[in-house]
Design an enzyme around this catalytic site. Structure first.
Site, PDB file in Angstrom:
ATOM      1  N   HIS A  83     -36.116  46.914 -66.659  1.00  0.00           N
ATOM      2  CA  HIS A  83     -35.643  45.571 -67.027  1.00  0.00           C
ATOM      3  C   HIS A  83     -36.409  44.477 -66.282  1.00  0.00           C
ATOM      4  O   HIS A  83     -36.438  43.332 -66.740  1.00  0.00           O
ATOM      5  CB  HIS A  83     -34.111  45.450 -66.886  1.00  0.00           C
ATOM      6  CG  HIS A  83     -33.590  45.170 -65.522  1.00  0.00           C
ATOM      7  ND1 HIS A  83     -33.028  46.132 -64.712  1.00  0.00           N
ATOM      8  CD2 HIS A  83     -33.506  44.013 -64.825  1.00  0.00           C
ATOM      9  CE1 HIS A  83     -32.636  45.581 -63.582  1.00  0.00           C
ATOM     10  NE2 HIS A  83     -32.913  44.292 -63.615  1.00  0.00           N
ATOM     11  N   ASP A 136     -33.680  53.045 -66.939  1.00  0.00           N
ATOM     12  CA  ASP A 136     -34.206  51.777 -66.405  1.00  0.00           C
ATOM     13  C   ASP A 136     -35.294  52.026 -65.360  1.00  0.00           C
ATOM     14  O   ASP A 136     -35.079  51.869 -64.154  1.00  0.00           O
ATOM     15  CB  ASP A 136     -33.044  50.981 -65.818  1.00  0.00           C
ATOM     16  CG  ASP A 136     -33.396  49.530 -65.553  1.00  0.00           C
ATOM     17  OD1 ASP A 136     -34.503  49.100 -65.937  1.00  0.00           O
ATOM     18  OD2 ASP A 136     -32.560  48.831 -64.945  1.00  0.00           O
ATOM     19  N   GLN A 230     -28.917  40.621 -57.536  1.00  0.00           N
ATOM     20  CA  GLN A 230     -30.043  40.137 -58.325  1.00  0.00           C
ATOM     21  C   GLN A 230     -31.273  39.928 -57.429  1.00  0.00           C
ATOM     22  O   GLN A 230     -31.152  39.404 -56.325  1.00  0.00           O
ATOM     23  CB  GLN A 230     -29.659  38.828 -58.986  1.00  0.00           C
ATOM     24  CG  GLN A 230     -30.512  38.507 -60.175  1.00  0.00           C
ATOM     25  CD  GLN A 230     -29.809  37.550 -61.112  1.00  0.00           C
ATOM     26  OE1 GLN A 230     -29.198  36.597 -60.672  1.00  0.00           O
ATOM     27  NE2 GLN A 230     -29.898  37.812 -62.395  1.00  0.00           N
ATOM     28  N   GLY A 231     -32.415  40.341 -57.907  1.00  0.00           N
ATOM     29  CA  GLY A 231     -33.651  40.245 -57.124  1.00  0.00           C
ATOM     30  C   GLY A 231     -33.960  41.534 -56.373  1.00  0.00           C
ATOM     31  O   GLY A 231     -35.081  41.742 -55.925  1.00  0.00           O
ATOM     32  N   ASP A 232     -32.938  42.389 -56.200  1.00  0.00           N
ATOM     33  CA  ASP A 232     -33.151  43.703 -55.574  1.00  0.00           C
ATOM     34  C   ASP A 232     -33.558  44.754 -56.610  1.00  0.00           C
ATOM     35  O   ASP A 232     -33.973  45.863 -56.235  1.00  0.00           O
ATOM     36  CB  ASP A 232     -31.873  44.193 -54.874  1.00  0.00           C
ATOM     37  CG  ASP A 232     -31.496  43.340 -53.680  1.00  0.00           C
ATOM     38  OD1 ASP A 232     -32.404  42.904 -52.955  1.00  0.00           O
ATOM     39  OD2 ASP A 232     -30.278  43.110 -53.483  1.00  0.00           O
ATOM     40  N   SER A 233     -33.401  44.440 -57.869  1.00  0.00           N
ATOM     41  CA  SER A 233     -33.648  45.406 -58.948  1.00  0.00           C
ATOM     42  C   SER A 233     -34.985  46.104 -58.802  1.00  0.00           C
ATOM     43  O   SER A 233     -35.996  45.477 -58.462  1.00  0.00           O
ATOM     44  CB  SER A 233     -33.608  44.704 -60.299  1.00  0.00           C
ATOM     45  OG  SER A 233     -32.292  44.416 -60.633  1.00  0.00           O
TER      46      SER A 233
END
Ligand code: 4AZ
Length: 276
Positions: A83, A136, A230-233
């Site tokens: 993603h 993912d 969010q941003g750690d994905s």
């Protein structure tokens, strides 16, 4: 699938079978002092396999263009989340991002330590399903190799690191509060692998996604408070010195009853073998 990916993958899988478990210097958890969510500041030299995925063109220069995490699984091969390569994250088609890079060896995104390595090729799992979030994973092939010591082994199916109750660490430069406060320095939080039933109950299927135990891994703390955000994905979830998960999704961050959902790395290995 193109040749460079197949070559990188072959290299990776030989590393995987050759590697004994890399002794990860397990930094003793200091007192909790903030996030990833509920995490602590760490040095990337203690977790050199943790990298930032960046595009200054798309995300600006204040945090070196960091927008996702990644993990080094072979000298020229970084895993991140599928993603992270989507139009909804990048704002444009992936092929239009000309400055996609991996930043290795840099704890503080404002510093110029470590290396910025151009991504030569990005391969996105064709079986990624944006409605459930299953599959993912994406593979970034680096233009130049990282040192062997940066490589983290992947835990295969049946590895005890996947057992519920196992302590695990999640790493990233993402949101530390759930309110858009992005970190400048690398952070880590200790969580536990949770039984699939916990995430099956939390995520039976809604607009956020559907927990599918074959391809996903559930981790967090029953009371909440420690989580990726969010941003750690795309960043690593590490247990017993091995990679077990990639930060993928969840409902909010650090909420009781809404654990983090990770891409299950044993399933990633299956996907990679299928496409090699
Ligand atoms: C995200 O939006 C995201 N709490 C990543 C991880 C989690 C939630 C959201 C897990 O990328």
């Amino acid at each position: 699938m193109s040749r460079p990916f197949a070559r990188a993958l072959t290299a990776s899988l030989s590393v995987l079978t050759a590697a004994a478990v890399l002794p990860v210097s397990s930094a003793a958890p200091a007192a909790a002092d903030g996030g990833i969510i509920g995490g602590r500041q760490v040095q990337v030299s203690d977790s050199p396999w943790t990298v930032a995925v960046s595009s200054r063109d798309r995300f600006g220069g204040t945090r070196a263009g960091q927008f996702c995490g990644g993990v080094v699984v072979a000298r020229t091969m970084v895993l991140t989340a599928a993603h992270c390569m989507s139009r909804s994250v990048l704002g444009v088609a992936r092929g239009e991002v000309r400055d996609l890079k991996v930043i290795a060896g840099r704890s503080d995104l404002r510093a110029d330590e470590g290396a910025e390595i151009p991504v030569r090729e990005a391969w996105v799992n064709p079986d990624y399903d944006g409605s459930t979030n299953s599959g993912d994973v994406a593979v970034l092939t680096l233009a130049t190799p990282l040192p062997e010591g940066y490589v983290l082994p992947m835990a295969d199916e049946g590895d005890p690191a996947y057992e519920p109750g196992t302590r695990a660490e999640v790493y990233g430069w993402g949101d530390t509060t759930g309110a858009g406060d992005y970190a400048h320095t690398l952070r880590a939080a200790q969580v536990h692998v949770l039984p699939d039933s916990v995430c099956q109950e939390a995520y039976p299927g809604n607009s956020d996604g559907t927990y599918l135990p074959a391809s996903m891994l559930c981790a967090g703390e029953a009371r909440g408070g420690k989580d990726a955000c969010q941003g750690d994905s795309g960043g690593p979830l590490v247990a017993r010195g091995e990679l077990i998960g990639l930060v993928s999704w969840g409902s909010g961050c650090g909420r009781a009853g809404s654990p983090g959902v990770y891409t299950r790395v044993s399933e990633v290995l299956r996907v990679l073998r299928k496409h090699s």
